[in-house]
Scaffold this motif. Structure first.
Motif, PDB file in Angstrom:
ATOM      1  N   HIS A   1       2.114   7.851  25.864  1.00  0.00           N
ATOM      2  CA  HIS A   1       3.360   7.574  26.595  1.00  0.00           C
ATOM      3  C   HIS A   1       3.650   6.076  26.646  1.00  0.00           C
ATOM      4  O   HIS A   1       4.025   5.521  27.685  1.00  0.00           O
ATOM      5  N   VAL A   2       3.478   5.434  25.492  1.00  0.00           N
ATOM      6  CA  VAL A   2       3.742   4.003  25.368  1.00  0.00           C
ATOM      7  C   VAL A   2       4.818   3.807  24.299  1.00  0.00           C
ATOM      8  O   VAL A   2       4.664   4.292  23.177  1.00  0.00           O
ATOM      9  N   PRO A   3       5.921   3.116  24.616  1.00  0.00           N
ATOM     10  CA  PRO A   3       6.969   2.869  23.609  1.00  0.00           C
ATOM     11  C   PRO A   3       6.411   2.091  22.423  1.00  0.00           C
ATOM     12  O   PRO A   3       5.654   1.127  22.603  1.00  0.00           O
ATOM     13  N   CYS A   4       6.778   2.529  21.226  1.00  0.00           N
ATOM     14  CA  CYS A   4       6.291   1.890  20.008  1.00  0.00           C
ATOM     15  C   CYS A   4       7.454   1.215  19.279  1.00  0.00           C
ATOM     16  O   CYS A   4       8.490   1.838  19.030  1.00  0.00           O
ATOM     17  N   HIS A   5       7.279  -0.053  18.939  1.00  0.00           N
ATOM     18  CA  HIS A   5       8.282  -0.788  18.177  1.00  0.00           C
ATOM     19  C   HIS A   5       7.763  -0.966  16.752  1.00  0.00           C
ATOM     20  O   HIS A   5       6.589  -1.279  16.543  1.00  0.00           O
ATOM     21  N   MET A   6       8.647  -0.792  15.790  1.00  0.00           N
ATOM     22  CA  MET A   6       8.267  -0.845  14.379  1.00  0.00           C
ATOM     23  C   MET A   6       9.050  -1.955  13.694  1.00  0.00           C
ATOM     24  O   MET A   6      10.268  -2.060  13.855  1.00  0.00           O
ATOM     25  N   ILE A   7       8.361  -2.806  12.949  1.00  0.00           N
ATOM     26  CA  ILE A   7       9.008  -3.867  12.191  1.00  0.00           C
ATOM     27  C   ILE A   7       8.538  -3.788  10.745  1.00  0.00           C
ATOM     28  O   ILE A   7       7.340  -3.676  10.481  1.00  0.00           O
ATOM     29  N   LYS A   8       9.493  -3.845   9.814  1.00  0.00           N
ATOM     30  CA  LYS A   8       9.154  -3.844   8.391  1.00  0.00           C
ATOM     31  C   LYS A   8       9.297  -5.254   7.839  1.00  0.00           C
ATOM     32  O   LYS A   8      10.232  -5.979   8.173  1.00  0.00           O
ATOM     33  N   ALA A   9       8.343  -5.658   7.009  1.00  0.00           N
ATOM     34  CA  ALA A   9       8.355  -7.002   6.438  1.00  0.00           C
ATOM     35  C   ALA A   9       7.916  -6.942   4.985  1.00  0.00           C
ATOM     36  O   ALA A   9       7.171  -6.042   4.583  1.00  0.00           O
TER      37      ALA A   9
ATOM     38  N   ARG B   1       0.807  -1.232   0.000  1.00  0.00           N
ATOM     39  CA  ARG B   1       0.000   0.000   0.000  1.00  0.00           C
ATOM     40  C   ARG B   1       0.839   1.281   0.000  1.00  0.00           C
ATOM     41  O   ARG B   1       0.325   2.350   0.286  1.00  0.00           O
ATOM     42  N   GLY B   2       2.140   1.197  -0.281  1.00  0.00           N
ATOM     43  CA  GLY B   2       2.966   2.377  -0.519  1.00  0.00           C
ATOM     44  C   GLY B   2       2.872   3.457   0.536  1.00  0.00           C
ATOM     45  O   GLY B   2       3.108   3.223   1.719  1.00  0.00           O
ATOM     46  N   GLU B   3       2.511   4.683   0.107  1.00  0.00           N
ATOM     47  CA  GLU B   3       2.484   5.836   1.013  1.00  0.00           C
ATOM     48  C   GLU B   3       1.460   5.659   2.134  1.00  0.00           C
ATOM     49  O   GLU B   3       1.646   6.167   3.237  1.00  0.00           O
ATOM     50  N   GLU B   4       0.388   4.945   1.844  1.00  0.00           N
ATOM     51  CA  GLU B   4      -0.627   4.731   2.873  1.00  0.00           C
ATOM     52  C   GLU B   4      -0.054   3.925   4.040  1.00  0.00           C
ATOM     53  O   GLU B   4      -0.331   4.208   5.209  1.00  0.00           O
ATOM     54  N   ALA B   5       0.763   2.917   3.728  1.00  0.00           N
ATOM     55  CA  ALA B   5       1.383   2.117   4.786  1.00  0.00           C
ATOM     56  C   ALA B   5       2.376   2.957   5.589  1.00  0.00           C
ATOM     57  O   ALA B   5       2.477   2.811   6.817  1.00  0.00           O
ATOM     58  N   ASP B   6       3.100   3.844   4.909  1.00  0.00           N
ATOM     59  CA  ASP B   6       4.019   4.752   5.617  1.00  0.00           C
ATOM     60  C   ASP B   6       3.230   5.664   6.561  1.00  0.00           C
ATOM     61  O   ASP B   6       3.666   5.940   7.686  1.00  0.00           O
ATOM     62  N   ARG B   7       2.081   6.132   6.076  1.00  0.00           N
ATOM     63  CA  ARG B   7       1.219   6.980   6.917  1.00  0.00           C
ATOM     64  C   ARG B   7       0.762   6.234   8.166  1.00  0.00           C
ATOM     65  O   ARG B   7       0.786   6.759   9.280  1.00  0.00           O
ATOM     66  N   ASP B   8       0.352   4.963   7.989  1.00  0.00           N
ATOM     67  CA  ASP B   8      -0.104   4.159   9.123  1.00  0.00           C
ATOM     68  C   ASP B   8       0.992   3.983  10.157  1.00  0.00           C
ATOM     69  O   ASP B   8       0.740   4.050  11.370  1.00  0.00           O
ATOM     70  N   ALA B   9       2.214   3.748   9.673  1.00  0.00           N
ATOM     71  CA  ALA B   9       3.346   3.552  10.585  1.00  0.00           C
ATOM     72  C   ALA B   9       3.627   4.829  11.379  1.00  0.00           C
ATOM     73  O   ALA B   9       3.830   4.789  12.601  1.00  0.00           O
ATOM     74  N   ALA B  10       3.619   5.971  10.669  1.00  0.00           N
ATOM     75  CA  ALA B  10       3.880   7.250  11.342  1.00  0.00           C
ATOM     76  C   ALA B  10       2.778   7.555  12.366  1.00  0.00           C
ATOM     77  O   ALA B  10       3.058   8.034  13.472  1.00  0.00           O
ATOM     78  N   PHE B  11       1.533   7.257  11.998  1.00  0.00           N
ATOM     79  CA  PHE B  11       0.432   7.506  12.925  1.00  0.00           C
ATOM     80  C   PHE B  11       0.559   6.625  14.170  1.00  0.00           C
ATOM     81  O   PHE B  11       0.307   7.085  15.298  1.00  0.00           O
TER      82      PHE B  11
END
Length: 465
Positions: A81-89, A62-72
């Motif tokens: 105030h909750v630590p966020c972990h990000m994984i790309k697959a 989903r390109g830019e939409e997926a980037d938007r979801d991750a940033a949000f």
């Protein structure tokens, strides 16, 4: 809004989901359901002393939409105030390699990421971690309908469990309408996944067309009725399994690789006990259930009415044959010759596979790695089950350098292992994750790293190869 909060608290209490001071990873997509779950658990954080983290998996779709979801997801986590972990697959590649739909591949990757992240957190603190996912009552109804249309038995009709292992679903009794009203009341925003607005996936078609039609044309309370039916199906399934296990214990003599189901006793049993008993036996000898369906159970039951000598081939190298006195279920072919040796020293009879020596010890960074081809070290704390030496099975995969996963079938092709030898190659397996293709390579996932605390050493005598 208070109604949803009370409902979630009741669900948590009734199913013993959370205890004071629990560590919880929240699966956060950025959508309405997961944002609601994050908000609810954050509100309970101080009261229960919860330690929260979120995990967002970027699927590479989903390109830019997926980037938007991750940033949000990062932004909303920070707001609470909750630590966020990000994984790309790379879901598309994983689906292609493993012969899966993108929907199923994404689901598997998410749960693998949640489990691995949870395991890492456990290693940091020495305390167990729970995983909270945001399934709600409509998801439950959709799952029950989907399994019904696929021909599932009662086990599938019970739907999504409230608790499975360390996975909890606090929202499962809440409705989508209640979730959206809660978010509106709290003035919380969320993002929409455009793939949910298409008919590409079977679940979407049920959500967008079938369920609305049932609610409009038959009854507005259809979802609740479906869930109640699922609840009753689950209770019936559990009861029938117990009765089948009791019947097997009383009537069937089990050996390591075969059993004889006696004609006379079987024909006197109730038909539902006949089918459940056969299914339990098939699962036991298969060692798995994924590729077994009611069709295989029904085919085996029909053998009792066939002539002696009639046989059928079943998944996982199983065979059922009508013989004098009943039906024999047996493991045959490569699997019959290769039922393995595990880390507790259990070994089944008549197996030509190598017998490994297992040793667990603490790891010090100054230690030298073994240079022998048939002695390997593995990060003990990454092992989820009991390692076993066996040959290949459907669904096996290995992790390569960089974290990419490859189906074992494809790995063997790429390594130019002759086709007539592939069923004879010895494997060290942790479930369907191959730790070591013995004589070739080990999985990168289990390799010793800077965070390794304990080592599992596996040693195989070279002459056994």
């Amino acid at each position: 809004m208070e109604k949803l909060e009370q409902k979630v608290r009741q669900t948590i209490k009734e199913h013993h989901m959370l205890q004071p001071d629990d560590q919880v990873i929240i699966a956060l997509s950025g959508g309405a359901d997961s944002v609601c779950l994050l908000s609810l658990l954050a509100d309970m954080r101080e009261e229960l002393g919860l330690k929260l983290r979120t995990l967002h998996v970027h699927h590479g779709l989903r390109g830019e939409e997926a980037d938007r979801d991750a940033a949000f997801s990062e932004k909303i986590s920070e707001a609470f105030h909750v630590p966020c972990h990000m994984i790309k697959a790379d879901v598309k590649q994983y689906a292609s390699v493993n012969g899966l739909s993108e929907e199923e591949a994404g689901r598997l990757i998410r749960y693998q990421a949640l489990e691995e992240t949870g395991k890492n957190w456990e290693q940091e603190t020495g305390r167990p971690v729970k995983i909270a996912v945001a399934h709600h009552s409509r998801d439950q109804a959709e799952t029950i309908l989907l399994n019904l249309f696929r021909g599932s038995g009662l086990g599938g009709l019970k739907g999504i469990p409230y608790v499975r292992g360390n996975v909890i679903r606090p929202l499962l009794d809440g409705s989508k309408e209640e979730i959206l009203a809660y978010l509106e009341d709290k003035k919380l925003s969320w993002v929409n996944d455009s793939s949910n607005d298409t008919d590409h996936y079977a679940r979407n078609r049920i959500r967008r067309h079938i369920l609305p039609a049932i609610k409009e044309e038959i009854t507005p309370g259809a979802e609740a009725g479906i869930r109640r039916a699922g609840y009753l199906a689950g209770m019936a399934d559990a009861y029938l399994k117990k009765q089948a296990e009791k019947w097997i214990q009383e009537q069937v003599a089990l050996s390591q690789d075969h059993c004889l189901v006696p004609d006379e006793a079987f024909k006197q049993a109730d038909p539902v006990i006949q089918l459940y008993s056969i299914m339990e036996l098939l699962k036991q000898y298969a060692g798995a259930a994924k590729d077994l369906s009611l069709v295989h159970g029904e085919q085996t039951v029909r053998l009792f009415e066939k002539q002696t000598g009639r046989r059928i081939s079943l998944p996982y190298h199983l065979q059922a044959e009508k013989v004098y006195g009943g039906v024999r279920i047996q493991v045959c072919g490569a699997k019959a010759e290769n039922r393995g040796t595990d880390a507790h020293g259990k070994k089944e009879p008549g197996i030509p596979l190598p017998e490994p020596e297992f040793e667990v010890f603490s790891y010090e960074k100054a230690m030298e790695f073994p240079q022998k081809m048939y002695t390997k070290w593995f990060d003990c704390d990454k092992i989820k089950g009991t390692p076993v030496v066996r040959t290949r099975q459907t669904g096996d995969y290995i992790t390569l350098a960089g974290g990419s996963k490859k189906a074992l079938r494809r790995f063997m092709i790429d390594e130019k292992i002759p086709a007539d030898m592939r069923d004879q190659v010895a494997l060290l397996a942790d479930g369907d994750h191959i730790m070591w293709v013995i004589g070739w390579r080990i999985s990168s996932y289990y390799k010793i790293g800077p965070d390794t605390k304990r080592v599992l050493q596996v040693k195989i005598k070279k002459e056994e190869q």
